[in-house]
Scaffold this active site. Structure first.
Site, short mmCIF file in Angstrom:
data_model
loop_
_atom_site.label_atom_id
_atom_site.label_comp_id
_atom_site.label_asym_id
_atom_site.label_seq_id
_atom_site.Cartn_x
_atom_site.Cartn_y
_atom_site.Cartn_z
N LYS A 185 0.88 -1.28 0.13
CA LYS A 185 0.00 -0.09 -0.03
C LYS A 185 0.83 1.51 0.12
O LYS A 185 2.04 1.11 0.33
CB LYS A 185 -0.89 0.09 1.01
C1 LIG Z 1 -5.38 -4.23 1.04
C2 LIG Z 1 -6.89 -4.22 0.87
C3 LIG Z 1 -7.67 -4.44 2.13
C4 LIG Z 1 -6.99 -5.26 3.31
O1 LIG Z 1 -6.05 -4.70 3.86
P1 LIG Z 1 -4.97 -5.37 5.03
O2 LIG Z 1 -4.25 -4.36 5.79
O3 LIG Z 1 -4.02 -6.39 4.08
O4 LIG Z 1 -6.07 -6.11 5.96
C5 LIG Z 1 -8.98 -4.10 2.32
N1 LIG Z 1 -9.58 -3.80 1.12
C6 LIG Z 1 -8.72 -3.26 0.08
C7 LIG Z 1 -9.59 -2.52 -1.07
C8 LIG Z 1 -7.41 -3.75 -0.06
O5 LIG Z 1 -6.79 -3.33 -1.11
#
Ligand SMILES: *Cc1c(COP(=O)(O)O)cnc(C)c1O
Length: 386
Positions: A185
């Site tokens: 991210k």
């Molecule tokens: C990555 C992601 C999540 C989950 O995030 P984590 O921190 O890995 O639990 C939820 N929704 C979207 C759209 C994502 O891209």
């Protein structure tokens, strides 16, 4: 085929200061939830205009607890998009709700507000927009619908920390937002996430639910000033963030806006390089003012023009040592969801089509010009362009 090292589609940008903070945390004797998590929470709160941030082990944990905090009951409907990571839908089910999907706008790839409105029923409790790839959903009409129908809003901001809508930072207004700090991210704590809200009842519920239902956190209990006594208000989860994770976040957050600027410049280069290629449909921007966080850059392949399909394209790029991401296949085609809710592929045609043709090109703040040129020339080669 290629001698050059594998180029991943995403890579975290960790400064020496961030790495040294983790080492300092390890040497400090306090590695789980404690002073660094508190500091990172305070920084996130300030970044979001003073709205309260609660750090957690992941965004998945945040979506789960946000929905539990809203007290979903059996049969309560939560409207979201099919074009998302499956955690969005999983947490609705795990919190006891029923996911209802509204198809996307094929231009922006975000949930279409008219379709969202059409999906509202007397059982709807929550709207769960996803700011796909970091492009803010059209929130003014969405919040107007929430107000009109008495609904809560949980924004999945896993792609969107640092984005802005109509001049307002995502997370600095609205109901409940959930951020992700997964390594792919826009900023990372290894694994991690946060909920942002001003709702006192939601804050209290999440404070309890993230740590066993205990009213005091472990830091309070084990620090000199804390008490060994605690009470359990209800059975909770183990969703707390560690100080080892927060140590990264403390140094990532001040760099976030610069990271987004670098991503934006890389996307502009991709747009210039790919302009006029009939093989690709590039993402288009909505008319309302916004700052895109550019978590992902997701062109869609036109199979008939390209002479191969998306999966074949990704494979051919892999053979050239270039990683291409797939975000996402539409969630309504997954077996459990198909069987449980009777969704057919053709029920959400825009998400189905995007999910079949979409790909994420390499994009990360430390990506060099040379690396980006490698991607573009490999794309030319795969498509047989001069
Ligand atoms: C990555 C992601 C999540 C989950 O995030 P984590 O921190 O890995 O639990 C939820 N929704 C979207 C759209 C994502 O891209």
């Amino acid at each position: 085929m290629s001698e050059l090292p594998f180029l991943p589609f995403a890579k975290p940008a960790l400064s020496d200061a961030a790495i040294e903070e983790v080492v300092a945390c390890l040497r400090s004797g306090w590695i789980t939830t404690g002073p660094r998590t508190q500091q990172f929470e305070d920084m996130l709160t300030a970044y979001h205009g003073g709205r309260r941030a609660l750090c957690l082990s992941s965004a998945t944990a945040g979506l789960h607890l946000a929905l539990l905090a809203l007290g979903l009951k059996e049969g309560d409907e939560v409207i979201t998009t099919p074009l998302t990571f499956v955690a969005t839908l999983n947490t609705i089910v795990l919190a006891g709700g029923t996911p209802v999907l509204a198809d996307i706008d094929p231009a922006t790839l975000n949930m279409d507000i008219a379709r969202l409105e059409a999906a509202i029923t007397p059982r709807t409790r929550v709207l769960m927009p996803v700011h796909f790839t970091g492009l803010p959903v059209d929130l003014d009409p969405l919040y107007a619908l929430a107000q009109k129908h008495g609904l809560r809003v949980v924004e999945d901001c896993a792609h969107a920390i640092g984005a802005a809508y109509q001049g307002r930072r995502i997370g600095a207004f609205g109901d409940i937002q959930v951020m992700s700090f997964h390594p792919n991210k826009n900023m990372t704590t290894g694994e991690g996430g946060a909920v942002i809200t001003q709702d006192a009842a939601v804050i209290q519920a999440i404070e309890r639910l993230r740590f066993h239902g205990i009213d005091r956190n472990a830091f309070n209990r084990f620090a000199k000033s804390g008490s060994q006594q605690y009470d359990v208000a209800l059975p909770g989860f183990k969703y707390n963030m560690m100080d080892m994770q927060a140590a990264l976040g403390i140094h990532q957050l001040p760099e976030l806006d610069g990271f987004i600027d670098k991503r934006t410049a890389l996307v502009e280069n991709y747009r210039k390089a790919l302009a006029g290629w009939p093989e690709f449909q590039l993402p288009s921007a909505p008319a309302y003012p916004h700052r895109h966080a550019w978590h992902l850059f997701t062109p869609r392949l036109r199979d008939n023009q390209a002479g191969l399909d998306r999966d074949g394209f990704i494979q051919a790029m892999k053979e050239r040592n270039i990683g291409i991401g797939l975000h996402y296949q539409s969630c309504h085609v997954f077996s459990w969801y198909k069987e449980r809710f009777g969704w057919r592929p053709e029920d959400f045609p825009n998400a189905l089509d995007a999910g079949n043709r979409i790909m994420s090109l390499p994009l990360f703040p430390t990506m060099t010009q040379g690396e980006q040129e490698r991607v573009i020339s490999a794309m030319r080669e795969v498509l047989g362009k001069a």
